[in-house]
Design an enzyme around this catalytic site. Structure first.
Site, PDB file in Angstrom:
ATOM      1  N   ASP A  67     -45.374 -37.373  22.642  1.00 23.46           N
ATOM      2  CA  ASP A  67     -44.214 -38.261  22.705  1.00 23.46           C
ATOM      3  C   ASP A  67     -44.045 -39.103  21.441  1.00 23.46           C
ATOM      4  O   ASP A  67     -44.929 -39.156  20.578  1.00 23.46           O
ATOM      5  CB  ASP A  67     -44.308 -39.173  23.946  1.00 23.46           C
ATOM      6  CG  ASP A  67     -45.718 -39.702  24.200  1.00 23.46           C
ATOM      7  OD1 ASP A  67     -46.530 -39.718  23.253  1.00 23.46           O
ATOM      8  OD2 ASP A  67     -45.996 -40.092  25.334  1.00 23.46           O
ATOM      9  N   ASN A 136     -49.422 -46.472  36.218  1.00 25.23           N
ATOM     10  CA  ASN A 136     -48.578 -46.009  37.329  1.00 25.23           C
ATOM     11  C   ASN A 136     -48.631 -44.485  37.485  1.00 25.23           C
ATOM     12  O   ASN A 136     -47.826 -43.908  38.196  1.00 25.23           O
ATOM     13  CB  ASN A 136     -47.123 -46.469  37.121  1.00 25.23           C
ATOM     14  CG  ASN A 136     -46.535 -45.939  35.821  1.00 25.23           C
ATOM     15  OD1 ASN A 136     -47.168 -45.154  35.116  1.00 25.23           O
ATOM     16  ND2 ASN A 136     -45.325 -46.358  35.501  1.00 25.23           N
ATOM     17  N   HIS A 138     -48.237 -42.316  34.976  1.00 21.04           N
ATOM     18  CA  HIS A 138     -47.407 -41.540  34.047  1.00 21.04           C
ATOM     19  C   HIS A 138     -48.264 -40.708  33.104  1.00 21.04           C
ATOM     20  O   HIS A 138     -49.394 -41.079  32.772  1.00 21.04           O
ATOM     21  CB  HIS A 138     -46.397 -42.423  33.288  1.00 21.04           C
ATOM     22  CG  HIS A 138     -46.974 -43.318  32.241  1.00 21.04           C
ATOM     23  ND1 HIS A 138     -46.674 -44.662  32.155  1.00 21.04           N
ATOM     24  CD2 HIS A 138     -47.811 -43.086  31.209  1.00 21.04           C
ATOM     25  CE1 HIS A 138     -47.298 -45.190  31.128  1.00 21.04           C
ATOM     26  NE2 HIS A 138     -47.999 -44.263  30.535  1.00 21.04           N
ATOM     27  N   GLU A 143     -42.413 -41.030  33.780  1.00 23.01           N
ATOM     28  CA  GLU A 143     -42.666 -42.143  34.703  1.00 23.01           C
ATOM     29  C   GLU A 143     -42.446 -41.698  36.153  1.00 23.01           C
ATOM     30  O   GLU A 143     -41.809 -40.670  36.397  1.00 23.01           O
ATOM     31  CB  GLU A 143     -41.690 -43.290  34.379  1.00 23.01           C
ATOM     32  CG  GLU A 143     -41.752 -43.787  32.952  1.00 23.01           C
ATOM     33  CD  GLU A 143     -42.969 -44.653  32.655  1.00 23.01           C
ATOM     34  OE1 GLU A 143     -43.813 -44.867  33.555  1.00 23.01           O
ATOM     35  OE2 GLU A 143     -43.081 -45.109  31.498  1.00 23.01           O
TER      36      GLU A 143
HETATM   37  C1  F6R Z   1     -49.606 -41.464  24.926  1.00 26.33           C
HETATM   38  C2  F6R Z   1     -49.028 -41.259  26.227  1.00 26.33           C
HETATM   39  C3  F6R Z   1     -49.273 -42.155  27.402  1.00 26.33           C
HETATM   40  C4  F6R Z   1     -50.699 -42.692  27.499  1.00 26.33           C
HETATM   41  C5  F6R Z   1     -50.849 -43.603  28.716  1.00 26.33           C
HETATM   42  C6  F6R Z   1     -52.234 -44.219  28.783  1.00 26.33           C
HETATM   43  O1  F6R Z   1     -49.161 -40.504  24.000  1.00 26.33           O
HETATM   44  O2  F6R Z   1     -48.288 -40.349  26.351  1.00 26.33           O
HETATM   45  O3  F6R Z   1     -48.948 -41.447  28.581  1.00 26.33           O
HETATM   46  O4  F6R Z   1     -51.595 -41.635  27.572  1.00 26.33           O
HETATM   47  O5  F6R Z   1     -49.909 -44.624  28.668  1.00 26.33           O
HETATM   48  O6  F6R Z   1     -52.377 -45.124  27.732  1.00 26.33           O
HETATM   49  P1  F6R Z   1     -53.783 -45.778  27.386  1.00 26.33           P
HETATM   50  O7  F6R Z   1     -54.668 -44.666  26.944  1.00 26.33           O
HETATM   51  O8  F6R Z   1     -53.504 -46.747  26.271  1.00 26.33           O
HETATM   52  O9  F6R Z   1     -54.271 -46.431  28.643  1.00 26.33           O
END
Ligand code: F6R
Length: 245
Positions: A67, A136, A138, A143
């Site tokens: 992303d 959550n 995702h 989401e």
């Molecule tokens: C990152 C991404 C997000 C993260 C998720 C967890 O490229 O796509 O889905 O993997 O938000 O983030 P952290 O690792 O910071 O808890």
């Protein structure tokens, strides 16, 4: 779905790095799907150490990140492009021409998403996709919703994601409101998936995502239907699932 139990963040990072490193040793021209966030940083640090020792070589790999914020150029210090160069790409030998992220500066969403999906396909699909998981549930920027998304698309970020990401910006107002993300289907098409989860604050969502019903309300729960998923989670993240292991 394999659950790989790690002691702590460092142990989780080493175990996941081992899987990625084995992938690249077995198939030097692997197509790697990569993630940003705090979860994979330890993995990238470990892979850089092994690269420096000559144990793993990324010279023939191709990468696709999950992303990117829509509206941030590659040079913005909060862009995922910048993050990946700083934390991984600049320290290894993956050729710049084979590094792929959605282009946050391309404001024509439809065009950019189509381009990205076509590039993944042209590369032969993703061999191994590395994922983190949001509080959550995702994955990427997919989401909780009423349905699972398909290909790469543009999303409006939820308040909880804006809130979680504002620590990286001067204020919540500076967090971009939209992002380009691989869809759930793009992720599910990867031949192999490694998802890393660390910390007690993820314990509830770990139980829901990996041991609860498959539902688009918890996007990561779909991974239960994939035939080659390794969940590498530390004790804290698994602390509320111990009765199910
Ligand atoms: C990152 C991404 C997000 C993260 C998720 C967890 O490229 O796509 O889905 O993997 O938000 O983030 P952290 O690792 O910071 O808890």
């Amino acid at each position: 779905m394999k659950i790989i139990r790690a002691k702590d963040y460092n142990d989780m990072s080493r175990k996941a790095a081992n899987i990625i490193s084995a992938q690249v040793i077995l198939k030097p021209d692997s197509v790697l799907g990569l993630a940003t966030g705090s979860s994979p940083i330890g993995i990238y640090e470990q892979l850089i150490k092994w690269y420096n020792k000559g144990d793993v070589d990324f010279g023939e790999c191709t990468t696709f990140n999950l992303d990117e914020y829509r509206g941030l150029t590659a040079y913005h210090d909060q862009s995922y492009h910048y993050f990946m160069h700083k934390n991984f790409f600049d320290a290894i030998n993956v050729p710049e021409s084979r590094i792929n992220l959605p282009d946050g500066a391309q404001m024509d969403a439809e065009r950019e998403c189509e381009r990205y999906d076509a590039a993944i396909q042209a590369a032969g699909g993703i061999d191994l996709q590395l994922l983190g998981m949001g509080l959550n549930g995702h994955i990427g920027f997919n989401e909780p919703d009423d349905y699972f998304s398909k290909g790469t698309h543009c999303v409006d970020l939820t308040e909880s994601t804006i809130e979680a990401n504002k620590r990286f910006f001067e204020s919540a107002d500076d967090v971009p409101r939209q992002a380009y993300t691989m869809g759930v289907q793009t992720i599910m098409l990867a031949r192999r998936i490694v998802i890393v989860v660390s910390g007690e604050n993820k314990a509830d969502i770990v139980r829901q995502a990996f041991f609860g019903p498959v539902t688009p309300r918890v996007p990561a729960s779909i991974l239960q239907l994939h035939t080659d998923v390794s969940v590498v989670a530390d004790e804290a993240a698994l602390s509320k699932s111990m009765d199910l292991l």
